[in-house]
Design an enzyme around this catalytic site. Structure first.
Site, mmCIF file in Angstrom:
data_model
loop_
_atom_site.group_PDB
_atom_site.id
_atom_site.type_symbol
_atom_site.label_atom_id
_atom_site.label_comp_id
_atom_site.label_asym_id
_atom_site.label_seq_id
_atom_site.Cartn_x
_atom_site.Cartn_y
_atom_site.Cartn_z
ATOM 1 N N ASP A 53 0.825 -1.192 0.000
ATOM 2 C CA ASP A 53 0.000 0.000 0.000
ATOM 3 C C ASP A 53 0.870 1.258 0.000
ATOM 4 O OD1 ASP A 53 -3.158 0.272 0.875
ATOM 5 O OD2 ASP A 53 -1.938 2.063 1.243
ATOM 6 N N THR A 119 -8.083 14.298 -12.748
ATOM 7 C CA THR A 119 -9.289 14.022 -13.519
ATOM 8 C C THR A 119 -10.023 15.296 -13.921
ATOM 9 O OG1 THR A 119 -11.532 13.143 -13.275
ATOM 10 C CG2 THR A 119 -10.417 13.720 -11.269
ATOM 11 N N TYR A 143 -15.027 12.236 -5.127
ATOM 12 C CA TYR A 143 -13.893 11.756 -5.921
ATOM 13 C C TYR A 143 -13.128 12.944 -6.506
ATOM 14 C CZ TYR A 143 -11.384 10.046 -9.995
ATOM 15 O OH TYR A 143 -10.416 9.816 -10.931
ATOM 16 N N PHE A 210 -28.370 7.472 -20.095
ATOM 17 C CA PHE A 210 -28.701 8.252 -18.898
ATOM 18 C C PHE A 210 -29.006 9.699 -19.291
ATOM 19 C CE2 PHE A 210 -25.809 5.183 -16.384
ATOM 20 C CZ PHE A 210 -26.878 4.325 -16.155
HETATM 21 N N1 UDP Z 1 -23.638 6.677 -19.690
HETATM 22 C C1 UDP Z 1 -24.854 6.174 -20.158
HETATM 23 N N2 UDP Z 1 -25.165 4.886 -19.871
HETATM 24 C C2 UDP Z 1 -24.345 4.064 -19.139
HETATM 25 C C3 UDP Z 1 -23.101 4.585 -18.682
HETATM 26 C C4 UDP Z 1 -22.795 5.903 -18.973
HETATM 27 O O1 UDP Z 1 -25.622 6.867 -20.808
HETATM 28 O O2 UDP Z 1 -24.699 2.896 -18.889
HETATM 29 C C5 UDP Z 1 -23.278 8.071 -20.013
HETATM 30 C C6 UDP Z 1 -23.001 8.932 -18.797
HETATM 31 O O3 UDP Z 1 -24.194 9.498 -18.310
HETATM 32 C C7 UDP Z 1 -22.037 9.972 -19.369
HETATM 33 C C8 UDP Z 1 -21.285 9.207 -20.460
HETATM 34 O O4 UDP Z 1 -22.071 8.046 -20.734
HETATM 35 O O5 UDP Z 1 -22.757 11.011 -19.973
HETATM 36 C C9 UDP Z 1 -19.900 8.774 -20.029
HETATM 37 O O6 UDP Z 1 -20.025 8.141 -18.771
HETATM 38 P P1 UDP Z 1 -18.843 7.349 -18.088
HETATM 39 O O7 UDP Z 1 -19.378 6.762 -16.802
HETATM 40 O O8 UDP Z 1 -18.235 6.415 -19.060
HETATM 41 O O9 UDP Z 1 -17.741 8.446 -17.781
HETATM 42 P P2 UDP Z 1 -17.831 9.843 -16.967
HETATM 43 O O10 UDP Z 1 -18.150 10.892 -17.996
HETATM 44 O O11 UDP Z 1 -18.861 9.714 -15.894
HETATM 45 O O12 UDP Z 1 -16.452 10.005 -16.443
#
Ligand code: UDP
Length: 337
Positions: A53, A119, A143, A210
């Protein structure tokens, strides 16, 4: 010239690809990873691996001294946004507190150069697109806060102790080794592209979009997808920058162009030739409409430019990995991780 590099979190997704590229470039690589999310099977045979770690002061100082470490690339972190909202205390311990101990141990061991994986989540919901490094950093989840706190810690380590750092703020890391030999394998997968490919493989019933009411041309979120190999190259460019005397720099790592969720899904259907089921669903908390990087700074200072980040290459390489390793690293070997 830097030769001996310690990669903390080198058994993780971006870490393992970076380790591979470092070895190809002739660096001597030592990995420290606690395998909470990493996979020892992702490590190249030439790597010297320590299970442990970053908060273990004795072990870190021992590694630094015995391996004559000259610089560190620090990937070790917990990085799932929704998890961080449920367990902020865990994220502040794992990421912030442990990194604080790690940095102190590195300084005690005489290491003064570090590349840190940050990030785009530090920007929260940015006011202007493309986002510049000097935009206000106002993260909207623990995060992102944890990564921003570490950026600030690093800056004080520089000002007070002379530690040299380069922070890389990744946009959406995606893709895999082009031959499909390394790839993304998370126990609790949340990212768009791996989820799409698992759906194409029949491991999930359908893909959910989403949110379809965002302020974008097709109503779905736009992201800047950057190939994991380009990210790996950015870390190596950053190491070289530190070697040449860079002291305290922050860079976006993205491509400067974005794709919507629908565009990614369409491209994935073309590449896989599988018409997987797509359902429209409600928004996920904390997703900004558009997140695209301004990347002039890293191009100008470090001469870095993405070479493999065409959406097609990203999805094609990830598909290669998922097809060859449908159960990830676990599926390849009998002995678990
Ligand atoms: N997303 C989606 N369906 C899923 C996973 C992600 O529509 O099952 C969308 C999410 O809302 C975002 C984009 O894909 O707009 C990228 O999401 P991801 O989690 O890959 O990366 P983030 O942008 O959160 O770092």
């Amino acid at each position: 010239m830097i030769n001996n590099v310690l990669v903390a979190g080198g058994a993780g997704y971006i870490g393992s690809h970076t380790v591979k590229c470092l070895i190809e470039k002739g660096y001597k690589v030592v990995v420290l990873d606690n395998l909470i999310t990493g996979h020892v099977k992702s490590l190249d045979g030439e790597v010297k691996y320590y299970y442990g770690d970053i908060a273990d002061r004795g072990e870190v100082i021992n590694i630094v001294k015995s391996e004559k470490i000259e610089a560190v690339i620090h990937f070790a972190a917990s990085s799932i946004v929704h998890d961080s909202i449920q367990h902020p205390d865990y994220y502040f311990t794992e990421n912030v507190a442990k990194t604080n101990r790690f940095l102190a141990s590195l300084l005690m061991g005489g290491v003064d150069k570090i590349v840190f994986s940050s990030t785009a989540a530090v920007y929260g919901t940015p006011e202007f697109i493309p986002v510049e490094e000097k935009a206000v950093a106002k993260p909207v989840n623990p995060y992102g806060v944890s990564k921003l706190m570490i950026e600030q810690m690093l800056d004080w380590m520089q000002l007070s102790y002379g530690m040299r750092y380069i922070v890389l703020r990744y946009f959406n890391a995606a893709g895999a080794m082009l031959d499909g030999s390394l790839g993304e394998d998370h126990l609790d997968e949340t990212h768009l592209i791996p989820l799409i490919l698992k759906t194409a493989l029949g491991q999930r019933e359908a893909m959910k979009i989403f949110g379809t009411d965002y302020q974008t041309a097709d109503g779905t979120c736009i992201r800047d997808y950057v190939h994991v190999l380009d990210l790996a190259e950015a870390h190596i460019a950053a190491l070289e920058g530190l070697d040449q005397g860079f002291k305290r720099e922050v860079y976006n790592v993205g491509t400067g162009s974005g794709f919507s969720v629908r565009q990614v899904m369409e491209q994935a259907k073309r590449i896989t030739n599988i018409n997987f089921l797509v359902e429209e669903s409600s928004r996920r908390a904390g997703d900004p409409d558009v997140l695209v990087a301004k990347v002039d700074k890293i191009q100008r200072d470090l001469g870095w430019t993405p070479r493999n980040s065409q959406l097609e290459t990203i999805i094609q390489s990830a598909w290669e990995w998922h097809r060859k390793h449908p159960l990830g690293y676990r599926g390849d070997f009998d002995a678990g991780k």
